[in-house]
Scaffold this motif. Structure first.
Motif, mmCIF file in Angstrom:
data_model
loop_
_atom_site.group_PDB
_atom_site.id
_atom_site.type_symbol
_atom_site.label_atom_id
_atom_site.label_comp_id
_atom_site.label_asym_id
_atom_site.label_seq_id
_atom_site.Cartn_x
_atom_site.Cartn_y
_atom_site.Cartn_z
ATOM 1 N N GLU A 1 37.184 49.376 27.249
ATOM 2 C CA GLU A 1 37.634 48.163 26.627
ATOM 3 C C GLU A 1 36.742 47.224 27.382
ATOM 4 N N ALA A 2 36.265 47.436 28.546
ATOM 5 C CA ALA A 2 35.375 46.472 29.176
ATOM 6 C C ALA A 2 33.955 46.304 28.650
ATOM 7 N N LEU A 3 33.543 47.472 27.927
ATOM 8 C CA LEU A 3 32.239 47.464 27.479
ATOM 9 C C LEU A 3 32.423 46.677 26.224
ATOM 10 N N ALA A 4 33.446 46.679 25.388
ATOM 11 C CA ALA A 4 33.757 45.914 24.228
ATOM 12 C C ALA A 4 34.020 44.563 24.605
ATOM 13 N N ARG A 5 34.871 44.150 25.401
ATOM 14 C CA ARG A 5 34.927 42.778 25.797
ATOM 15 C C ARG A 5 33.817 42.096 26.204
ATOM 16 N N GLN A 6 32.862 43.008 26.938
ATOM 17 C CA GLN A 6 31.610 42.510 27.531
ATOM 18 C C GLN A 6 30.541 42.106 26.259
ATOM 19 N N GLN A 7 30.546 42.823 25.187
ATOM 20 C CA GLN A 7 29.589 42.478 24.137
ATOM 21 C C GLN A 7 30.154 40.971 23.466
ATOM 22 N N GLU A 8 31.478 40.650 23.501
ATOM 23 C CA GLU A 8 31.703 39.368 23.199
ATOM 24 C C GLU A 8 31.479 38.067 24.091
ATOM 25 N N SER A 9 31.065 38.313 25.214
ATOM 26 C CA SER A 9 30.754 37.573 26.162
ATOM 27 C C SER A 9 29.471 37.507 26.791
ATOM 28 N N ASP A 10 29.171 36.680 27.854
ATOM 29 C CA ASP A 10 28.002 36.696 28.476
ATOM 30 C C ASP A 10 28.373 37.325 29.955
ATOM 31 N N LYS A 11 29.262 37.764 30.165
ATOM 32 C CA LYS A 11 29.658 38.299 31.560
ATOM 33 C C LYS A 11 29.090 39.736 31.658
ATOM 34 N N ARG A 12 28.586 40.083 32.966
ATOM 35 C CA ARG A 12 28.430 41.411 33.364
ATOM 36 C C ARG A 12 29.738 42.303 33.264
ATOM 37 N N LEU A 13 29.259 43.600 33.346
ATOM 38 C CA LEU A 13 30.193 44.489 33.365
ATOM 39 C C LEU A 13 31.197 44.706 34.468
ATOM 40 N N GLY A 14 30.781 44.538 35.793
ATOM 41 C CA GLY A 14 31.585 44.495 36.974
ATOM 42 C C GLY A 14 32.527 43.206 36.829
ATOM 43 N N GLN A 15 31.817 42.101 36.517
ATOM 44 C CA GLN A 15 32.850 40.826 36.372
ATOM 45 C C GLN A 15 33.974 40.991 35.452
ATOM 46 N N MET A 16 33.606 41.647 34.139
ATOM 47 C CA MET A 16 34.894 41.911 33.080
ATOM 48 C C MET A 16 35.727 42.728 33.566
ATOM 49 N N LEU A 17 35.519 43.938 34.207
ATOM 50 C CA LEU A 17 36.221 44.847 34.846
ATOM 51 C C LEU A 17 37.342 44.213 35.828
ATOM 52 N N VAL A 18 36.735 43.300 36.727
ATOM 53 C CA VAL A 18 37.467 42.541 37.640
ATOM 54 C C VAL A 18 38.391 41.574 36.760
ATOM 55 N N ASP A 19 37.997 40.724 35.930
ATOM 56 C CA ASP A 19 38.826 39.704 34.948
ATOM 57 C C ASP A 19 39.792 40.595 34.411
ATOM 58 N N LEU A 20 39.524 41.738 33.820
ATOM 59 C CA LEU A 20 40.660 42.549 33.294
ATOM 60 C C LEU A 20 41.765 43.278 34.123
#
Length: 558
Positions: A25-44
């Motif tokens: 899920e984090a990888l999919a969301r990351q592709q739609e934003s300019d955030k790095r994977l780690g930050q996306m996992l934190v945001d989720l």
């Protein structure tokens, strides 16, 4: 795939921070934003920012910047302007010579590092910090909330040039202001928490620099406004019962102060410079629990030799090395081990560094005619079993020490020589007869202190490069270590110090050589023949054990 090369997602999965579904899920969301994977996992909400920091620290081999271990100083803003710091989510932590330690949310951001290096003119050492911690630190540095210096600056605008014109009551009034007292206490408590041995308060042309000696190396801490120089220096002088109106002569004093539940003895000395008075404060812990031979870094064979020496009933045992090499600590650890109710142990010191229960300690004072030689004569009338003389400085003290050793006393003392063999020839050079030196000296331990590699971040080098191999020479050293720096060691790669020693018992053969007037090379060759390990050999042994590195051995020994 080695663990150093593993991707962040792989590491998070391997150590059960996230599961496959969360990762996808984090990888999919990351592709739609300019955030790095780690930050996306934190945001989720799948991992915390601290979890991310731990894994990044391991993956990138970059230490975490624990904000509780840094003293935020607004003067750091001159090296890294606020606009650059805010733009790249970074904050300056500390300046060490030509290096600026900087906490960043993304220590792989080469653009940010380049910008910081261009702005500061310094090499940037990146560390990892959380976004929240970095913002809080930025506020302290760039909004004047750091170390109460803004408050102190407003307290009194008195220029150093006017110091000598101030009356005593004016100086007294200055140092009784709360901000000055808090700053002086802060300087001391920070140094204590860092394990510093000395504090240097150094007046410059337009500011006052504060540096701490930690593990034998001076580190810049922060600067104080020039307008506060008179008040701060006078505060330390009052604490040490010195004359605050005297600015042209050096002064020495001492202070006892409670810090973090421990009582510290401090030696305070002042030295007039062209920009004002410099103050050096030596911190002497009164905790004698550390004074044990087992804690001094002796190789087992050397420790066995040294213990046999301190069990001898009489003779002179000498510890040698440069200033700050731990000679007195070694002798005190020996005294601590020899301390028994049936022994009369007396020390003559200048100053008294450690206070030990059951030991009779004399403070030498040349100003009143109580130097080492005079004190030693008095001590010999007190029926001592063991005597420690802080230092053999002259022929008079050396002669009395020899006479004491030859009349049934065990005498411990120090000399400033480069190695064990040269120590006995130094006594002869002082004017002692060689046969007396050969008859009285029972052993010598020569030592240096080197910084110990931080056990938290040290790692084995994959191979020994040509420069290190040339230093090691033909010694049988197959592996060595290095350290990258971490939050436990304040990013330096080192934590504490360890002694490098050579122990030379004076055998009958060596005693005859000394008595016959042999030179130090002949004495050293005989000691080597009898199994003495040299300073370099002990250093190389500790190098292979991962206790220190080649750079430290070069810095302290060769």
């Amino acid at each position: 795939m080695s663990e150093e090369k593993k991707r962040l997602g792989d590491l998070l999965l391997e150590y059960d921070y996230i599961d496959e579904e969360e990762f996808e899920e984090a990888l999919a969301r990351q592709q739609e934003s300019d955030k790095r994977l780690g930050q996306m996992l934190v945001d989720l909400g799948y991992i915390s920012e601290k979890d991310l920091i731990q894994v990044l620290e391991f993956q990138l081999q970059v230490p975490y910047a624990d904000p509780e271990k840094y003293y935020f100083d607004s003067s750091l803003a001159e090296y890294l302007p606020e606009n650059i710091a805010r733009r790249h989510n970074m904050v300056p932590l500390k300046k060490n010579d030509d290096t600026l330690m900087v906490a960043m949310t993304d220590p792989n951001d080469v653009v940010a590092i380049d910008d910081a290096e261009m702005s500061s003119g310094l090499e940037i050492q990146p560390m990892i910090g959380t976004h929240e911690e970095i913002e809080a630190a930025q506020d302290k540095i760039y909004r004047g909330e750091a170390v109460e210096l803004e408050e102190i600056t407003d307290f009194q605008e008195i220029q150093q040039a006017d110091d000598e014109e101030l009356e005593e009551d004016e100086l007294q009034e200055m140092v009784e202001e709360a901000p000055v007292i808090r700053l002086a206490n802060k300087i001391i408590s920070e140094a204590y928490e860092q394990g510093a041995s000395d504090i240097h308060i150094e007046p410059g042309e337009d500011k006052v620099n504060v540096r701490n000696r930690i593990d034998g190396v001076l580190h810049s801490q922060f600067t104080v406004p020039k307008s506060m120089q008179a008040a701060l220096i006078s505060r330390f002088k009052i604490m040490a019962d010195l004359d605050i109106t005297e600015h042209r002569l050096p002064q020495d004093g001492k202070v006892k102060m409670g810090v973090k539940g421990e009582e510290l003895d401090m030696r305070v000395s002042t030295l007039p410079l062209i920009n004002g008075e410099k103050v050096v404060i030596r911190l002497l812990s009164r905790d004698s629990s550390l004074l044990h031979l087992d804690n001094l870094g002796f190789k087992e064979s050397n420790l066995d030799k040294f213990r046999r020496l301190i069990k001898k009933p009489h003779g002179i045992l000498l510890a040698t090395g440069p200033t700050g090499s731990g000679k007195s600590t070694t002798l005190f650890a020996a005294i601590n081990e020899m301390n028994r109710p049936d022994r009369n142990i007396v020390t003559i010191e200048d100053p008294v560094e450690y206070q030990l229960s059951g030991i009779n300690q004399v403070q030498a004072n040349e100003d009143i005619g109580r130097d080492f030689a005079t004190s030693l004569r008095s001590v010999l009338r007190q029926d001592p079993d063991i005597i420690m003389v802080g230092e053999i400085r002259d022929e008079d003290t050396a002669e009395i020490a020899v006479r004491a050793a030859l009349t049934g006393h065990l005498v411990l003392s120090t000399l400033h020589t480069n190695d064990a063999a040269s120590t006995v020839t130094r006594l002869v050079d002082m004017g002692l007869a060689s046969y007396l030196v050969g008859a009285s000296v029972i052993g010598v331990v020569a030592q240096r202190l080197v910084r110990r590699l931080c056990p938290n971040c040290r790692s084995k080098k994959k191979e020994i490069d040509e420069v290190d191999r040339n230093f090691i020479g033909e010694a049988d050293v197959d592996e060595i270590y290095s350290s990258r720096g971490c939050s436990e060691c304040d990013g330096t790669g080192y934590h504490d110090r360890i002694a490098i020693q050579e122990v030379m018992p004076v055998s009958e053969d060596i005693s005859r050589l000394i008595a016959s007037g042999a030179n130090q090379d002949e004495i050293k060759d005989k000691a080597r023949e009898e199994g003495m390990m040299t300073l370099k050999e002990d250093g190389l042994y500790k190098l292979e054990q991962g206790l220190t590195d080649v750079e430290e051995l070069k810095r302290m020994m060769f």
